[in-house]
Design an enzyme around this catalytic site. Structure first.
Site, PDB file in Angstrom:
ATOM      1  N   ARG A  51       0.868  -1.186   0.000  1.00 41.79           N
ATOM      2  CA  ARG A  51       0.000   0.000   0.000  1.00 41.79           C
ATOM      3  C   ARG A  51       0.898   1.227   0.000  1.00 41.79           C
ATOM      4  O   ARG A  51       1.458   1.598   1.029  1.00 41.79           O
ATOM      5  CB  ARG A  51      -0.902   0.011   1.238  1.00 41.79           C
ATOM      6  CG  ARG A  51      -2.062  -0.940   1.168  1.00 41.79           C
ATOM      7  CD  ARG A  51      -2.869  -0.952   2.454  1.00 41.79           C
ATOM      8  NE  ARG A  51      -3.435   0.338   2.781  1.00 41.79           N
ATOM      9  CZ  ARG A  51      -4.274   0.542   3.794  1.00 41.79           C
ATOM     10  NH1 ARG A  51      -4.610  -0.463   4.588  1.00 41.79           N
ATOM     11  NH2 ARG A  51      -4.764   1.739   4.019  1.00 41.79           N
ATOM     12  N   THR A  62      -2.963  -7.187   1.011  1.00 44.18           N
ATOM     13  CA  THR A  62      -2.072  -6.067   1.279  1.00 44.18           C
ATOM     14  C   THR A  62      -2.116  -5.759   2.762  1.00 44.18           C
ATOM     15  O   THR A  62      -2.955  -6.295   3.504  1.00 44.18           O
ATOM     16  CB  THR A  62      -2.460  -4.825   0.446  1.00 44.18           C
ATOM     17  OG1 THR A  62      -1.399  -3.857   0.521  1.00 44.18           O
ATOM     18  CG2 THR A  62      -3.754  -4.189   0.935  1.00 44.18           C
ATOM     19  N   CYS A  63      -1.236  -4.917   3.218  1.00 47.58           N
ATOM     20  CA  CYS A  63      -1.171  -4.589   4.641  1.00 47.58           C
ATOM     21  C   CYS A  63      -2.342  -3.709   5.074  1.00 47.58           C
ATOM     22  O   CYS A  63      -2.894  -2.946   4.285  1.00 47.58           O
ATOM     23  CB  CYS A  63       0.140  -3.884   4.958  1.00 47.58           C
ATOM     24  SG  CYS A  63       1.598  -4.924   4.798  1.00 47.58           S
ATOM     25  N   ASP A  64      -2.701  -3.822   6.339  1.00 46.95           N
ATOM     26  CA  ASP A  64      -3.696  -2.944   6.951  1.00 46.95           C
ATOM     27  C   ASP A  64      -3.282  -2.757   8.411  1.00 46.95           C
ATOM     28  O   ASP A  64      -2.745  -3.671   9.030  1.00 46.95           O
ATOM     29  CB  ASP A  64      -5.104  -3.548   6.858  1.00 46.95           C
ATOM     30  CG  ASP A  64      -6.164  -2.567   7.297  1.00 46.95           C
ATOM     31  OD1 ASP A  64      -6.589  -1.756   6.455  1.00 46.95           O
ATOM     32  OD2 ASP A  64      -6.548  -2.590   8.485  1.00 46.95           O
ATOM     33  N   GLY A  70      -1.635  -7.014  10.461  1.00 46.53           N
ATOM     34  CA  GLY A  70      -2.938  -6.680   9.895  1.00 46.53           C
ATOM     35  C   GLY A  70      -2.924  -6.780   8.373  1.00 46.53           C
ATOM     36  O   GLY A  70      -1.932  -6.437   7.725  1.00 46.53           O
TER      37      GLY A  70
END
Length: 251
Positions: A138, A229-231, A239
């Protein structure tokens, strides 16, 4: 503290602040250069992929689809292309023999903080398994998989429930059936299933986590595409934001 000492300390503090500023500015400039290089590379790849007219070529047991052959000459780890309308996502998909190489390398294997969109090394593009996984960063400039966050908006999701997924050998419509945030302790990237029931158990877990209910029916013999994808909402390190779709082969 005499005037001379105060002056010396003031000069030292000024130099320290200046050094911190220069270091921070260098980091920002370096990042901006990487963003620029990444956009330039991707624009060139898109132009080649969409505008070049190439014949289909044979690759032993399968035929490579038109549009990929020239790009394959530049990187033989190319396996596909993903396009999501309403986003910047319109990128080549790469695959190494690990899930590390393309985290910080572009299509030409040059170092770049944006990395590439890449397929899990456990997947086989010629013989797709039940769960094909694509990863991407991201990026703050909106590139790579950052715009998967748009699917968290219900109106956007309603108007963009399918996207295009192409491999070297086949073309698919991907019908989205789940969007959610999770942590890596949920094995949404499982690729091997010993029984239909094990796969159906994963699908049930995905449905339970999804922020939307859809009419897309996914059965034990269906193939899905997982975008990961990362969160940072649930955990700064573990995450993940996940979009999953059922693959329907065109033609």
């Amino acid at each position: 503290m005499n005037a001379k000492t105060k002056k010396t300390l003031s000069i030292m503090l000024t130099c320290l602040c200046l050094g911190v500023f220069i270091y921070a500015a260098y980091g920002l400039i370096d990042t901006a250069i990487d963003y620029y290089k990444n956009r330039k590379v991707l624009n060139n790849l898109q132009e080649t992929f969409y505008n070049a007219d190439h014949p289909v070529i044979d690759d032993e047991s399968a035929s490579i689809r038109s549009g990929f052959d020239r790009l394959l000459k530049e990187n033989d780890e190319l396996v596909g292309w993903i396009t999501i309308e309403g986003t910047q996502i319109d990128y080549p998909i790469l695959q190494a023999d690990n899930n590390v190489d393309y985290l910080r390398r572009n299509f030409y294997k040059e170092k770049n903080i944006a990395g590439s969109i890449f397929m899990d090394f456990r997947n086989d593009v010629q013989t797709p398994g039940l769960n094909t996984i694509l990863y991407g960063h991201r990026m703050k400039d909106g590139s790579m998989f950052e715009q998967l966050t748009k699917f968290q908006d219900k109106d956007f999701f309603k108007n963009h429930q399918t996207f295009e997924y192409d491999t070297l050998y086949d073309s698919y419509v991907a019908e989205i059936f789940a969007v959610y945030i999770t942590k890596t302790d949920f094995d949404y990237i499982q690729t091997d299933f010993s029984t239909d029931e094990e796969y159906e158990q994963l699908l049930a877990g995905i449905r339970e986590k999804s922020m939307y209910e859809t009419d897309v029916e996914v059965k034990a013999d269906d193939h899905i595409l997982t975008l990961s994808t990362c969160d940072y909402a649930l955990d700064p390190n573990d995450g993940r934001l996940v979009v999953q779709a059922k693959l329907v082969k065109k033609g």
